[in-house]
Design an enzyme around this catalytic site. Sequence first.
Site, PDB file in Angstrom:
ATOM      1  N   GLY A   1      12.683 -20.580   1.217  1.00 39.24           N
ATOM      2  CA  GLY A   1      13.216 -21.584   2.135  1.00 39.24           C
ATOM      3  C   GLY A   1      13.004 -21.326   3.604  1.00 39.24           C
ATOM      4  O   GLY A   1      13.097 -22.260   4.401  1.00 39.24           O
TER       5      GLY A   1
ATOM      6  N   GLU B   1      12.134 -15.161  -2.366  1.00 36.23           N
ATOM      7  CA  GLU B   1      10.973 -15.892  -2.899  1.00 36.23           C
ATOM      8  C   GLU B   1      10.288 -16.690  -1.793  1.00 36.23           C
ATOM      9  O   GLU B   1      10.292 -17.915  -1.809  1.00 36.23           O
ATOM     10  CB  GLU B   1      11.438 -16.857  -3.997  1.00 36.23           C
ATOM     11  CG  GLU B   1      12.153 -16.184  -5.152  1.00 36.23           C
ATOM     12  CD  GLU B   1      12.808 -17.171  -6.113  1.00 36.23           C
ATOM     13  OE1 GLU B   1      13.161 -16.762  -7.226  1.00 36.23           O
ATOM     14  OE2 GLU B   1      12.989 -18.361  -5.748  1.00 36.23           O
TER      15      GLU B   1
ATOM     16  N   GLY C   1       7.578 -18.619   0.371  1.00 42.99           N
ATOM     17  CA  GLY C   1       6.303 -19.301   0.155  1.00 42.99           C
ATOM     18  C   GLY C   1       5.773 -19.798   1.489  1.00 42.99           C
ATOM     19  O   GLY C   1       4.857 -19.235   2.076  1.00 42.99           O
ATOM     20  N   ARG C   2       6.437 -20.824   2.000  1.00 41.72           N
ATOM     21  CA  ARG C   2       5.988 -21.497   3.219  1.00 41.72           C
ATOM     22  C   ARG C   2       5.870 -20.561   4.418  1.00 41.72           C
ATOM     23  O   ARG C   2       4.927 -20.640   5.186  1.00 41.72           O
ATOM     24  CB  ARG C   2       6.999 -22.600   3.552  1.00 41.72           C
ATOM     25  CG  ARG C   2       6.626 -23.473   4.715  1.00 41.72           C
ATOM     26  CD  ARG C   2       7.808 -24.345   5.138  1.00 41.72           C
ATOM     27  NE  ARG C   2       8.486 -24.972   4.039  1.00 41.72           N
ATOM     28  CZ  ARG C   2       8.222 -26.192   3.556  1.00 41.72           C
ATOM     29  NH1 ARG C   2       7.269 -26.896   4.108  1.00 41.72           N
ATOM     30  NH2 ARG C   2       8.917 -26.690   2.553  1.00 41.72           N
TER      31      ARG C   2
ATOM     32  N   ARG D   1       2.115 -34.254   2.749  1.00 41.52           N
ATOM     33  CA  ARG D   1       3.420 -34.002   3.392  1.00 41.52           C
ATOM     34  C   ARG D   1       3.805 -35.040   4.452  1.00 41.52           C
ATOM     35  O   ARG D   1       4.948 -35.483   4.479  1.00 41.52           O
ATOM     36  CB  ARG D   1       3.466 -32.586   3.975  1.00 41.52           C
ATOM     37  CG  ARG D   1       3.228 -31.485   2.935  1.00 41.52           C
ATOM     38  CD  ARG D   1       3.551 -30.097   3.432  1.00 41.52           C
ATOM     39  NE  ARG D   1       4.979 -29.929   3.568  1.00 41.52           N
ATOM     40  CZ  ARG D   1       5.631 -30.015   4.695  1.00 41.52           C
ATOM     41  NH1 ARG D   1       4.993 -30.222   5.821  1.00 41.52           N
ATOM     42  NH2 ARG D   1       6.935 -29.886   4.727  1.00 41.52           N
TER      43      ARG D   1
ATOM     44  N   CYS E   1      -6.545 -46.245   0.174  1.00 42.91           N
ATOM     45  CA  CYS E   1      -6.154 -47.650   0.354  1.00 42.91           C
ATOM     46  C   CYS E   1      -4.648 -47.836   0.326  1.00 42.91           C
ATOM     47  O   CYS E   1      -4.101 -48.473  -0.594  1.00 42.91           O
ATOM     48  CB  CYS E   1      -6.831 -48.489  -0.711  1.00 42.91           C
ATOM     49  SG  CYS E   1      -8.597 -48.442  -0.490  1.00 42.91           S
TER      50      CYS E   1
HETATM   51  N1  LLP Z   1      12.017 -20.499  -4.919  1.00 44.26           N
HETATM   52  C1  LLP Z   1      12.302 -21.663  -5.525  1.00 44.26           C
HETATM   53  C2  LLP Z   1      13.155 -21.651  -6.723  1.00 44.26           C
HETATM   54  C3  LLP Z   1      11.775 -22.859  -5.021  1.00 44.26           C
HETATM   55  O1  LLP Z   1      12.057 -24.009  -5.641  1.00 44.26           O
HETATM   56  C4  LLP Z   1      10.957 -22.833  -3.875  1.00 44.26           C
HETATM   57  C5  LLP Z   1      10.388 -24.060  -3.334  1.00 44.26           C
HETATM   58  C6  LLP Z   1      10.679 -21.582  -3.270  1.00 44.26           C
HETATM   59  C7  LLP Z   1      11.229 -20.440  -3.811  1.00 44.26           C
HETATM   60  C8  LLP Z   1       9.806 -21.431  -2.072  1.00 44.26           C
HETATM   61  O2  LLP Z   1      10.312 -22.050  -0.956  1.00 44.26           O
HETATM   62  P1  LLP Z   1       9.625 -21.815   0.459  1.00 44.26           P
HETATM   63  O3  LLP Z   1       9.831 -20.365   0.824  1.00 44.26           O
HETATM   64  O4  LLP Z   1       8.197 -22.136   0.340  1.00 44.26           O
HETATM   65  O5  LLP Z   1      10.317 -22.716   1.373  1.00 44.26           O
HETATM   66  N2  LLP Z   1       6.631 -29.570  -1.285  1.00 44.26           N
HETATM   67  C9  LLP Z   1       7.685 -29.329  -0.312  1.00 44.26           C
HETATM   68  C10 LLP Z   1       8.402 -28.027  -0.537  1.00 44.26           C
HETATM   69  C11 LLP Z   1       9.021 -27.919  -1.897  1.00 44.26           C
HETATM   70  C12 LLP Z   1       9.626 -26.573  -2.150  1.00 44.26           C
HETATM   71  C13 LLP Z   1       9.983 -26.441  -3.570  1.00 44.26           C
HETATM   72  N3  LLP Z   1      10.567 -25.190  -3.894  1.00 44.26           N
HETATM   73  C14 LLP Z   1       7.069 -29.372   1.080  1.00 44.26           C
HETATM   74  O6  LLP Z   1       5.866 -29.560   1.208  1.00 44.26           O
HETATM   75  O7  LLP Z   1       7.794 -29.255   2.053  1.00 44.26           O
END
Ligand code: LLP
Length: 460
Positions: free
Chosen positions: A260, A297, A299-300, A336, A377
């Site tokens: 997150g 966890e 990601g982003r 996005r 389109c």
């Molecule tokens: N752990 C779980 C259980 C998750 O559902 C997610 C993201 C993460 C970790 C990683 O979150 P991060 O660190 O990346 O924020 N497609 C959307 C984001 C969806 C995130 C879904 N879950 C976007 O482009 O903003």
Amino acid sequence: MDHFRYQYGQLYAESVPVDAIADAVGTPLYIYSKTTILDHVHRLREAFRSIDPLLCYAVKACSNLAVLRTLVGAGLGCDVVSGLELERAWLAGCPMEKVVFAGVGKSDDEIRAALDGRYSPLRDHASELAMPDPAGRGVVGVLNAESRSEVERIASIASELGVPARIAIRINPDIDAGAHDHTTTGRSSDKFGVPESEAAAICRDFFGHPHLRVIGLHVHLGSPIYSPTPYIRAIGTLTTLIDRVGAEGTRIEHLDLGGGIGADYETGQTPPFEVFADAICPAVRHLVDRGIRVALEPGRTIMGNAGILVVGVRHVKRQSGRRFVICDAGMNALIRPSLYGAKHFVWATRVEAGREPTERRFLPPSGEPCEVVGPVCESGDFLARGVDLPEVRLADRLAVFTAGAYGMTMASTYNDQPLPAEVMVAGDKVTIIRERQRPIDLIAPGIAHRGVAWQAEMAR
Ligand code: LLP
């Protein structure tokens, strides 16, 4: 922040001009910077060093195998949410004990493969893929379970296979982390996790199960989150629960706070890692001292600014006081902006001296506002709307920044647009890590393998 910088009017990915890569590979194209990826990992680790968390990279953010290998090589585990993400983690060399398997609706087959590599869907392809037989890879570290019904499925499959499953129960703490409605996941109205009372009941009911042990609690509040406050509130809830289930015999040894942490879509938008760590580390200190391992966890925050999308300009037209810059990709390559109203800074890859952006922030347009749109389109097909953009001409290129997370993994072939290529840059080294999708693979997937059988099918 990252290694995409302008020098003398030209955007560079590390030491390589972005236009040189686009000349060679074509557009649309994702470019990732390996140095940025590793910098982010290093800074995240340093910030949280006092609690030494298990970092499990959220594969969904960007699942290219070269990216995964980079992260696994740096010692990260993987957070996966599907059977095939699990296989990617395995292919990237991630030890199974460093894998956390989340996801609200895992299939029986996915659970089987997580517990026993003999059920890997890649097993028949081990030699083609030049990988060891997954049969002996072992059990994933933790399965994150999101409902009583799922715990029952896991228990039943673990018993059938005779393999012990370690699970973490995902808690829904009813906390609104303030992300976009589609990606806020910790409110009681969201589909994720179970309330604390249900988690306590599950711990009680499965205590002493021969093949299933509750070893952890999991929470993921949403994405992106720009303040540590929601995490601190969740830690409070989880601490109470750890003591409650502990009193009834369930010893929690793993506390997964999910992902997150935001990325800088606009310069300075996300507080530095230290702001999160300085709040979270003291809040979990007493748990860590009791032998509980904290997992994150991310990601982003690792991949967002480690990638850009490069698109080519196909047409420019002026209409009703606006300049439309029509590019060779839009929502098909990066959804996005259309899906969440997300703002990704866009700028030309080559600009006149003095027009390099000093920060990534859309200023109010000085002249006519610009609509950066794709070929799809739909009027919802845009990369940026009403923004300031340098004059661009046909065949110029634009860079869409902070596109490394949830860019390629959410790309589609809508309107029969082939998926973009992906490239990794490290210093002056450029590697194509995924070829642009070939028309034949889009129109007739598998034809190369099916050969004559395909022709027979078409003739019918
Ligand atoms: N752990 C779980 C259980 C998750 O559902 C997610 C993201 C993460 C970790 C990683 O979150 P991060 O660190 O990346 O924020 N497609 C959307 C984001 C969806 C995130 C879904 N879950 C976007 O482009 O903003």
